[in-house]
Design a protein around this motif. Structure first.
Motif, PDB file in Angstrom:
ATOM      1  N   TYR A 244       6.904   5.854   0.642  1.00 48.16           N
ATOM      2  CA  TYR A 244       6.308   6.066  -0.683  1.00 48.16           C
ATOM      3  C   TYR A 244       7.348   5.792  -1.755  1.00 48.16           C
ATOM      4  O   TYR A 244       8.422   6.386  -1.761  1.00 48.16           O
ATOM      5  N   LEU A 245       7.048   4.888  -2.662  1.00 48.21           N
ATOM      6  CA  LEU A 245       7.850   4.667  -3.855  1.00 48.21           C
ATOM      7  C   LEU A 245       7.097   5.216  -5.057  1.00 48.21           C
ATOM      8  O   LEU A 245       5.873   5.378  -5.015  1.00 48.21           O
ATOM      9  N   ALA A 246       7.806   5.489  -6.148  1.00 48.55           N
ATOM     10  CA  ALA A 246       7.198   6.132  -7.312  1.00 48.55           C
ATOM     11  C   ALA A 246       6.038   5.303  -7.863  1.00 48.55           C
ATOM     12  O   ALA A 246       4.975   5.838  -8.189  1.00 48.55           O
ATOM     13  N   SER A 247       6.224   3.993  -7.958  1.00 48.79           N
ATOM     14  CA  SER A 247       5.155   3.141  -8.496  1.00 48.79           C
ATOM     15  C   SER A 247       3.947   3.104  -7.575  1.00 48.79           C
ATOM     16  O   SER A 247       2.804   3.031  -8.031  1.00 48.79           O
ATOM     17  N   TYR A 248       4.194   3.157  -6.266  1.00 47.12           N
ATOM     18  CA  TYR A 248       3.064   3.167  -5.332  1.00 47.12           C
ATOM     19  C   TYR A 248       2.298   4.478  -5.424  1.00 47.12           C
ATOM     20  O   TYR A 248       1.066   4.500  -5.331  1.00 47.12           O
ATOM     21  N   LEU A 249       3.007   5.569  -5.630  1.00 38.50           N
ATOM     22  CA  LEU A 249       2.347   6.860  -5.824  1.00 38.50           C
ATOM     23  C   LEU A 249       1.454   6.826  -7.064  1.00 38.50           C
ATOM     24  O   LEU A 249       0.321   7.327  -7.041  1.00 38.50           O
ATOM     25  N   ILE A 250       1.951   6.228  -8.143  1.00 34.28           N
ATOM     26  CA  ILE A 250       1.141   6.089  -9.364  1.00 34.28           C
ATOM     27  C   ILE A 250      -0.094   5.242  -9.079  1.00 34.28           C
ATOM     28  O   ILE A 250      -1.209   5.578  -9.505  1.00 34.28           O
ATOM     29  N   TYR A 251       0.101   4.134  -8.365  1.00 38.91           N
ATOM     30  CA  TYR A 251      -1.032   3.267  -8.013  1.00 38.91           C
ATOM     31  C   TYR A 251      -2.072   4.035  -7.190  1.00 38.91           C
ATOM     32  O   TYR A 251      -3.279   3.923  -7.449  1.00 38.91           O
TER      33      TYR A 251
END
Length: 291
Positions: A244-251
């Motif tokens: 999990y990366l921060a941008s993927y979590l936002i997505y």
């Protein structure tokens, strides 16, 4: 003598261009930022027409979420490793291309830069087949049986391999351009004084290329903190939450769960973090230029 009509038309044209730029900046940058910040205080689901005020609940959830902090840790690790490899590989290959030993340099420059301009989604799908444990090329070449995308020990490594392979050509081209702009008389003097290739590289090339390297580091960190496509295509954040990366979590929160309020709070925290990182990078860059 200047034509007053021409001067007046130039002033009007410049004013029009400035107004157009201001309108563009406000429309596509300022307004979205304020909308995201405002939306972070609501339970916001556009599909259901839901917009309920929650106060600071989304922000509290951000800072108390184990998944958010894990994703931030993964993001910092991913960005740091990818940036280091991008710079080191770029510097090594740019130095090789700059030397007199390599022929057909234009061919190598094109080959190195091709992955950079290839669409990331297409590249990610190709690498998904390469990492496949049954038909993948990588296991066959290494004579291994590793489930790259579903083993917690290797999933992040797989994403880093894809990212580094795709992006190092950018650093090669930028650094090579920087090397061709270096003053040749310094190298000629050093060669006359008996300095070897390594000494010239360490004492001349590296110090003179420091602004270029800092530019690559800054732009790479900003870019990698916003990465999510390789994760979306290859692992979907798995296994578990290992990639999990921060941008993927936002997505995921915005476009899978349609929780736009919480996603807005997450994205604004990431925005502040990237802004601070960018400011720090420019401060370090400014200090290095002064010295």
């Amino acid at each position: 003598m200047k034509n007053p009509l021409r001067s007046r038309s130039e002033v009007i044209l410049r004013g029009t261009v400035v107004c157009a730029l201001v309108i563009f900046f406000v429309t596509f940058f300022v307004i979205p930022i304020f909308m995201v910040f405002g939306g972070s205080f609501f339970r916001w689901n556009p599909l259901k027409g839901q917009l309920n005020f929650l106060g600071l609940d989304n922000w509290k959830r951000v800072f108390t979420s184990d998944l958010f902090w894990r994703s931030m840790g993964n993001t910092v690790f991913f960005a740091a490793v990818a940036t280091v490899f991008r710079v080191v590989l770029g510097l090594a290959l740019a130095s090789a291309l700059y030397s007199r030993l390599i022929k057909h340099k234009s061919v190598y420059r094109v080959l190195y830069y091709l992955p950079t301009i290839t669409p990331l989604v297409a590249v990610a799908f190709v690498w998904k087949f390469i990492f496949d444990p049954r038909i993948g090329l990588l296991d066959q070449l290494l004579n291994t049986n590793i489930n790259w995308l579903f083993d917690s020990r290797y999933a992040m490594v797989a994403i880093l391999i894809l990212t580094i392979w795709k992006d190092f050509g950018y650093a090669v081209i930028i650094l090579l351009g920087g090397m061709y702009s270096l003053p040749q008389d310094c190298y000629e003097a050093a060669e006359v004084d008996g300095a070897g290739a390594w000494q010239r590289f360490r004492r001349l090339t590296l110090p003179l290329l420091k602004p270029t390297i800092l530019f690559i580091v800054i732009t790479s960190l900003i870019s990698y903190f916003q990465t999510y496509i390789p994760v979306m295509v290859l692992t979907q954040g798995g296994p578990g939450t290992q990639t999990y990366l921060a941008s993927y979590l936002i997505y995921e929160e915005a476009f899978s769960k349609y929780n736009f309020g919480y996603a807005s709070a997450l994205s604004f925290v990431l925005f502040i973090f990237i802004a601070l990182l960018t400011g720090l990078s420019f401060k370090v860059s400014g200090k290095s230029d002064d010295t």
